[in-house]
Design a protein around this motif. Structure first.
Motif, PDB file in Angstrom:
ATOM      1  N   ALA A   1     -10.660   0.157  25.044  1.00  0.00           N
ATOM      2  CA  ALA A   1     -11.827   0.604  25.814  1.00  0.00           C
ATOM      3  C   ALA A   1     -11.445   1.089  27.209  1.00  0.00           C
ATOM      4  N   ASN A   2     -10.350   0.537  27.754  1.00  0.00           N
ATOM      5  CA  ASN A   2      -9.943   0.926  29.112  1.00  0.00           C
ATOM      6  C   ASN A   2      -8.417   0.876  29.203  1.00  0.00           C
ATOM      7  N   LYS A   3      -7.785   1.926  28.725  1.00  0.00           N
ATOM      8  CA  LYS A   3      -6.322   1.961  28.605  1.00  0.00           C
ATOM      9  C   LYS A   3      -5.615   1.814  29.949  1.00  0.00           C
ATOM     10  N   GLU A   4      -6.104   2.507  30.955  1.00  0.00           N
ATOM     11  CA  GLU A   4      -5.401   2.505  32.241  1.00  0.00           C
ATOM     12  C   GLU A   4      -5.498   1.155  32.937  1.00  0.00           C
ATOM     13  N   GLN A   5      -6.679   0.542  32.876  1.00  0.00           N
ATOM     14  CA  GLN A   5      -6.889  -0.726  33.569  1.00  0.00           C
ATOM     15  C   GLN A   5      -6.087  -1.859  32.939  1.00  0.00           C
ATOM     16  N   ALA A   6      -5.744  -1.732  31.662  1.00  0.00           N
ATOM     17  CA  ALA A   6      -5.008  -2.798  30.965  1.00  0.00           C
ATOM     18  C   ALA A   6      -3.562  -2.901  31.418  1.00  0.00           C
ATOM     19  N   ILE A   7      -3.019  -1.823  31.990  1.00  0.00           N
ATOM     20  CA  ILE A   7      -1.605  -1.796  32.361  1.00  0.00           C
ATOM     21  C   ILE A   7      -1.397  -2.439  33.729  1.00  0.00           C
ATOM     22  N   GLN A   8      -0.464  -3.383  33.796  1.00  0.00           N
ATOM     23  CA  GLN A   8      -0.062  -3.999  35.062  1.00  0.00           C
ATOM     24  C   GLN A   8       1.247  -3.372  35.540  1.00  0.00           C
TER      25      GLN A   8
ATOM     26  N   VAL B   1      -1.154  -8.992  26.446  1.00  0.00           N
ATOM     27  CA  VAL B   1      -2.009  -8.875  25.262  1.00  0.00           C
ATOM     28  C   VAL B   1      -2.379 -10.248  24.703  1.00  0.00           C
ATOM     29  N   LEU B   2      -3.639 -10.385  24.298  1.00  0.00           N
ATOM     30  CA  LEU B   2      -4.073 -11.545  23.514  1.00  0.00           C
ATOM     31  C   LEU B   2      -3.877 -11.184  22.043  1.00  0.00           C
ATOM     32  N   LYS B   3      -2.757 -11.626  21.462  1.00  0.00           N
ATOM     33  CA  LYS B   3      -2.502 -11.299  20.060  1.00  0.00           C
ATOM     34  C   LYS B   3      -3.459 -12.074  19.166  1.00  0.00           C
ATOM     35  N   PRO B   4      -4.160 -11.366  18.286  1.00  0.00           N
ATOM     36  CA  PRO B   4      -5.068 -12.072  17.376  1.00  0.00           C
ATOM     37  C   PRO B   4      -4.313 -12.642  16.179  1.00  0.00           C
ATOM     38  N   PRO B   5      -4.817 -13.692  15.546  1.00  0.00           N
ATOM     39  CA  PRO B   5      -4.202 -14.172  14.312  1.00  0.00           C
ATOM     40  C   PRO B   5      -4.331 -13.123  13.216  1.00  0.00           C
ATOM     41  N   GLY B   6      -3.340 -13.079  12.338  1.00  0.00           N
ATOM     42  CA  GLY B   6      -3.382 -12.123  11.235  1.00  0.00           C
ATOM     43  C   GLY B   6      -2.574 -10.873  11.481  1.00  0.00           C
ATOM     44  N   MET B   7      -2.127 -10.665  12.716  1.00  0.00           N
ATOM     45  CA  MET B   7      -1.270  -9.526  13.043  1.00  0.00           C
ATOM     46  C   MET B   7       0.121 -10.020  13.417  1.00  0.00           C
TER      47      MET B   7
ATOM     48  N   VAL C   1      -5.734  -9.624  27.708  1.00  0.00           N
ATOM     49  CA  VAL C   1      -6.758  -8.660  27.293  1.00  0.00           C
ATOM     50  C   VAL C   1      -6.665  -8.472  25.782  1.00  0.00           C
ATOM     51  N   THR C   2      -7.797  -8.357  25.140  1.00  0.00           N
ATOM     52  CA  THR C   2      -7.828  -8.162  23.692  1.00  0.00           C
ATOM     53  C   THR C   2      -7.491  -6.717  23.355  1.00  0.00           C
ATOM     54  N   LEU C   3      -7.199  -6.461  22.090  1.00  0.00           N
ATOM     55  CA  LEU C   3      -6.911  -5.095  21.650  1.00  0.00           C
ATOM     56  C   LEU C   3      -8.128  -4.203  21.866  1.00  0.00           C
ATOM     57  N   GLU C   4      -9.318  -4.759  21.674  1.00  0.00           N
ATOM     58  CA  GLU C   4     -10.544  -3.989  21.883  1.00  0.00           C
ATOM     59  C   GLU C   4     -10.710  -3.614  23.361  1.00  0.00           C
ATOM     60  N   GLU C   5     -10.394  -4.553  24.255  1.00  0.00           N
ATOM     61  CA  GLU C   5     -10.491  -4.273  25.689  1.00  0.00           C
ATOM     62  C   GLU C   5      -9.461  -3.236  26.122  1.00  0.00           C
TER      63      GLU C   5
ATOM     64  N   PRO D   1       2.662 -14.466  12.635  1.00  0.00           N
ATOM     65  CA  PRO D   1       1.447 -13.717  12.288  1.00  0.00           C
ATOM     66  C   PRO D   1       0.171 -14.543  12.370  1.00  0.00           C
ATOM     67  N   ALA D   2       0.222 -15.809  11.948  1.00  0.00           N
ATOM     68  CA  ALA D   2      -0.983 -16.639  11.955  1.00  0.00           C
ATOM     69  C   ALA D   2      -1.349 -17.141  13.352  1.00  0.00           C
ATOM     70  N   ALA D   3      -0.408 -17.053  14.292  1.00  0.00           N
ATOM     71  CA  ALA D   3      -0.634 -17.578  15.637  1.00  0.00           C
ATOM     72  C   ALA D   3      -1.355 -16.551  16.514  1.00  0.00           C
ATOM     73  N   ALA D   4      -1.972 -17.043  17.568  1.00  0.00           N
ATOM     74  CA  ALA D   4      -2.638 -16.185  18.548  1.00  0.00           C
ATOM     75  C   ALA D   4      -2.073 -16.502  19.924  1.00  0.00           C
ATOM     76  N   GLY D   5      -2.443 -15.662  20.897  1.00  0.00           N
ATOM     77  CA  GLY D   5      -2.084 -15.995  22.268  1.00  0.00           C
ATOM     78  C   GLY D   5      -1.347 -14.921  23.019  1.00  0.00           C
ATOM     79  N   VAL D   6      -0.682 -15.350  24.084  1.00  0.00           N
ATOM     80  CA  VAL D   6      -0.037 -14.459  25.048  1.00  0.00           C
ATOM     81  C   VAL D   6       1.139 -13.718  24.408  1.00  0.00           C
ATOM     82  N   LEU D   7       1.070 -12.372  24.479  1.00  0.00           N
ATOM     83  CA  LEU D   7       2.166 -11.523  24.015  1.00  0.00           C
ATOM     84  C   LEU D   7       2.352 -10.396  25.037  1.00  0.00           C
ATOM     85  N   PRO D   8       3.282 -10.568  25.989  1.00  0.00           N
ATOM     86  CA  PRO D   8       3.518  -9.491  26.958  1.00  0.00           C
ATOM     87  C   PRO D   8       4.141  -8.279  26.268  1.00  0.00           C
TER      88      PRO D   8
END
Length: 294
Positions: free
Chosen positions: A214-221, A9-15, A207-211, A41-48
């Motif tokens: 939009a495609n739940k199955e494809q996001a899973i590795q 996941v690409l964690k967005p800032p603010g969450m 992948v962003t939360l929006e992505e 919370p203010a940071a963004a980036g890689v969150l497995p």
């Protein structure tokens, strides 16, 4: 069959990291969700994020090294160590030159100790430090051993610098910024942070939360993506059934301590440990079996 695997996941800032887990839990309608490595919370980036039975593999990524790009701003200090906190001190400063900055950064490379910030999730006496901090309490914290593998200057300006760092788990970049400032005889705070890597999971592959929505199955590795540093072995149908039932087997030795186990159809089963019996053969004992979720 319930979904199982992991999402880079690409964690967005603010969450918060917990917010991201809650989002995934609702989206996939699954209770078993966890993450590796909390981000501010203010940071963004890689969150497995792990879902289903793959949550049993979180520990194998928890100790992985991490990489960040951070911005440091000179001239003031806050109670949180970043620019979201309350300013507790400010002072004029003489801007350090490039050589001074590079020498200061280089001095942190290697094994060192760091005192965790009050605004952190570390527990002392059953209470999280940030809970105590919000109540106006400051408690003594023991320095922790950390390792900084690389620390390099990206760019500099009149007000601060941007740097890249690769470090061990448990390293607080907010504290590192303050410590770098101290080394340069300046007050300093972290004013931006993005995590660019956790183990083998990189920012470019997030992948962003929006992505995801939009495609739940494809996001899973596949769950075994977290175990790229562990060698793999392929088992026969009989051997596969034995380890799935928790029994040890005798097999050819790979020379590794832990191995990824795959069944005869090349499906990931779990993790086993080799106990050497001879130069060529070993006893393979199941350590963690990922049975299909039901």
């Amino acid at each position: 069959m319930m979904q199982s695997g992991l999402i880079n996941v690409l964690k967005p800032p603010g969450m918060t990291s917990h917010d991201v887990v809650a989002f995934v839990r609702r989206l996939y309608n699954i209770k078993r969700v966890g993450h590796a490595g909390t981000l501010d919370p203010a940071a963004a980036g890689v969150l497995p994020v792990f879902i289903g039975n793959a949550t049993r593999l979180v520990e194998y990524l928890a100790d992985a090294d991490k990489s960040y790009r951070a911005e440091l701003t000179f001239g003031f200090a806050t109670d949180t160590g970043d620019d979201t906190g309350q300013v507790i001190n400010s002072q004029p400063y003489t801007r350090p030159n490039s050589n001074q900055i590079k020498e200061a950064l280089a001095s942190f490379i290697g094994e060192t100790e760091q005192i965790p910030p009050m605004y952190s999730a570390i527990k002392i006496g059953g209470k999280k430090l940030y809970e105590l901090a919000r109540a106006g309490q400051v408690v003594e914290r023991k320095a922790r051993k950390i390792i900084i593998d690389d620390l390099s200057l990206v760019t500099e300006s009149e007000t601060g610098i941007v740097f890249d760092v690769t470090c061990s788990k448990g390293t607080y970049i907010r504290t590192l910024c303050a410590d770098i400032g101290h080394r340069l005889n300046c007050l300093a705070v972290m004013s931006f942070l993005v995590r660019t890597r956790v183990g083998s999971f990189c920012l470019e592959q997030t992948v962003t939360l929006e992505e995801i929505a939009a495609n739940k199955e494809q996001a899973i590795q596949n769950a075994d993506k977290v175990l790229t540093h562990i060698p793999a072995i392929l088992l026969s149908e009989q051997e596969s059934q034995a380890v799935k039932n928790g029994r040890s087997i005798c097999c050819m030795r790979s020379g590794a301590d832990l191995v990824k186990m795959y069944d005869y159809q090349k499906n990931f089963i779990g993790i086993g440990r080799e106990i050497c019996q001879s130069e060529d053969h070993t006893t393979l004992t199941p350590v963690k079996i990922l049975s299909p979720d039901r």
